[in-house]
Design an enzyme around this catalytic site. Structure first.
Site, PDB file in Angstrom:
ATOM      1  N   ASN A  11       0.826  -1.212   0.000  1.00 16.24           N
ATOM      2  CA  ASN A  11       0.000   0.000   0.000  1.00 16.24           C
ATOM      3  C   ASN A  11       0.851   1.249   0.000  1.00 16.24           C
ATOM      4  O   ASN A  11       1.900   1.286   0.658  1.00 16.24           O
ATOM      5  CB  ASN A  11      -0.850   0.094   1.285  1.00 16.24           C
ATOM      6  CG  ASN A  11      -1.886  -0.993   1.387  1.00 16.24           C
ATOM      7  OD1 ASN A  11      -2.429  -1.434   0.384  1.00 16.24           O
ATOM      8  ND2 ASN A  11      -2.174  -1.407   2.610  1.00 16.24           N
ATOM      9  N   ASP A  13       0.973   4.582   1.736  1.00 15.03           N
ATOM     10  CA  ASP A  13       0.389   5.151   2.956  1.00 15.03           C
ATOM     11  C   ASP A  13       0.248   6.663   2.800  1.00 15.03           C
ATOM     12  O   ASP A  13       1.244   7.376   2.616  1.00 15.03           O
ATOM     13  CB  ASP A  13       1.281   4.825   4.165  1.00 15.03           C
ATOM     14  CG  ASP A  13       1.238   3.352   4.542  1.00 15.03           C
ATOM     15  OD1 ASP A  13       0.379   2.615   3.982  1.00 15.03           O
ATOM     16  OD2 ASP A  13       2.048   2.941   5.394  1.00 15.03           O
ATOM     17  N   GLY A  39       1.822  -1.057   3.597  1.00 13.20           N
ATOM     18  CA  GLY A  39       1.155  -2.345   3.312  1.00 13.20           C
ATOM     19  C   GLY A  39       1.760  -3.382   4.233  1.00 13.20           C
ATOM     20  O   GLY A  39       2.987  -3.531   4.279  1.00 13.20           O
ATOM     21  N   ASP A 233       4.324  -4.898  11.938  1.00 10.25           N
ATOM     22  CA  ASP A 233       4.858  -5.544  10.730  1.00 10.25           C
ATOM     23  C   ASP A 233       6.377  -5.710  10.848  1.00 10.25           C
ATOM     24  O   ASP A 233       6.941  -6.714  10.382  1.00 10.25           O
ATOM     25  CB  ASP A 233       4.516  -4.720   9.486  1.00 10.25           C
ATOM     26  CG  ASP A 233       3.039  -4.411   9.402  1.00 10.25           C
ATOM     27  OD1 ASP A 233       2.238  -5.254   9.855  1.00 10.25           O
ATOM     28  OD2 ASP A 233       2.693  -3.327   8.914  1.00 10.25           O
ATOM     29  N   GLY A 268       6.601   6.853   9.795  1.00 10.33           N
ATOM     30  CA  GLY A 268       6.337   5.976   8.667  1.00 10.33           C
ATOM     31  C   GLY A 268       6.489   4.508   9.035  1.00 10.33           C
ATOM     32  O   GLY A 268       6.896   4.161  10.149  1.00 10.33           O
TER      33      GLY A 268
HETATM   34  O1  RIB Z   1       0.462  -2.084   9.689  1.00 14.26           O
HETATM   35  C1  RIB Z   1       0.633  -0.845   9.077  1.00 14.26           C
HETATM   36  C2  RIB Z   1       0.211  -0.924   7.650  1.00 14.26           C
HETATM   37  O2  RIB Z   1      -1.177  -1.211   7.615  1.00 14.26           O
HETATM   38  C3  RIB Z   1       0.372   0.359   6.886  1.00 14.26           C
HETATM   39  O3  RIB Z   1       1.604   0.472   6.225  1.00 14.26           O
HETATM   40  C4  RIB Z   1      -0.830   0.340   5.939  1.00 14.26           C
HETATM   41  O4  RIB Z   1      -0.483   0.321   4.609  1.00 14.26           O
HETATM   42  C5  RIB Z   1      -1.664  -0.856   6.355  1.00 14.26           C
HETATM   43  O5  RIB Z   1      -1.439  -1.936   5.536  1.00 14.26           O
END
Ligand code: RIB
Length: 285
Positions: A11, A13, A39, A233, A268
């Site tokens: 994604n 952002d 993403g 993530d 970010g």
């Molecule tokens: O976990 C954070 C992510 O969730 C962001 O980067 C956004 O794109 C969503 O996927």
């Protein structure tokens, strides 16, 4: 070290910082708009790649500027983007994100090209040389299940993050070797039957459940958060990296806690992830 395959979302952002989150129906002034690579799956791939992992990303972007931003960012981490498809006439996935003064966020995603990813996008040799597959729920459950089945058949450890949380098919849990959920997802999921799991609790650390061993609680690394976007993530990418290297789950989680904490100190998602040298310096400070 065996490789890591990440199948899932990329994604752009769209991030605005605000002092506080708006109430329903309220309009607030915010910062300039930042467009940053994100993403959940791409973030996991970048986190593992930047820390030296051998990573292959499988996903889809549109043939637009955001798609190029995403492919470039994942490739710059060292990950292989050969199987990040470019869909003509389709928009790259986006996430509309607000970040408040405490570094907390709200996120709404628009699938775009992510929604086009299907089982046919998995190459026949997807799991050659791989030790760990990373999954999340930002792409269709069909491709998630297809990837999990193929990984299982190839003897690859399936690491599943149930975010964004929704209906979770029983088959996905059966195919999952290691489950990664936050405390809210864990409460919603209830009894799940996956023998190895990590439950994250933000600033309160995480708990590791590894088979019949007693659960192990790991404290969070204390930081003043600037932006918590993508910290989960980063944690997952780091767990994948260490599991691929053969670490026990509890050691992988301990390492991941420091990577997630580092990510909270910068703005970010992908933009906040450390190299090994940066992580070592952070832990020495
Ligand atoms: O976990 C954070 C992510 O969730 C962001 O980067 C956004 O794109 C969503 O996927």
């Amino acid at each position: 070290m065996t490789g890591i395959v990440v199948v899932g979302s990329l994604n752009a952002d769209l991030v605005v910082r605000t002092e506080r989150f708006p109430k329903p129906g309220e309009t607030l002034h915010g910062s300039d708009l930042a467009v940053l690579p994100g993403g959940k799956s791409a973030n996991q791939a970048v986190a593992a790649g930047r820390l030296g992992g051998t990573v292959r990303m499988i996903g889809a972007v549109g043939d637009d500027g955001n798609g190029a931003l995403l492919r470039d960012s994942v490739a710059a981490s060292g990950a292989d983007v050969t199987h990040v498809a470019v869909r003509p006439g389709t928009a790259t996935g986006t996430a509309v994100i607000t970040v408040d003064a405490a570094g907390e966020n709200t996120i709404v995603i628009s699938g775009g090209a992510n929604a086009t990813l299907g089982p046919d996008d998995l190459p026949a040799d997807a799991f050659e040389g791989a030790g760990v597959l990373g999954l999340c729920l930002e792409v269709s459950i069909d491709v998630v299940l297809a990837a999990a089945r193929a990984a299982r058949a190839a003897g690859v450890t399936v690491l599943t993050n149930l975010s964004p949380f929704g209906d979770v098919p029983a088959e996905l849990l059966e195919l999952t070797d290691v489950l990664l959920v936050n405390e809210h997802e864990a409460a919603e999921l209830g009894e799940h039957g996956v023998r190895r799991s990590i439950v994250t609790r933000g600033g309160a650390g995480c708990t590791v459940h590894d088979g019949d061993d007693d659960p192990v609680s790991i404290d969070a690394v204390r930081v003043d958060p600037v932006d918590t976007t993508g910290c989960g993530d980063a944690f997952m990418g780091a767990v994948a990296l260490r599991l691929a290297a053969g670490d026990p789950l509890v050691d992988a989680a301990r390492f991941a806690a420091s990577v997630g904490a580092f990510a909270a100190t910068k703005a970010g998602a992908q933009a906040s992830y450390p190299t090994t040298a940066e992580l070592e310096q952070f832990l020495r400070a």
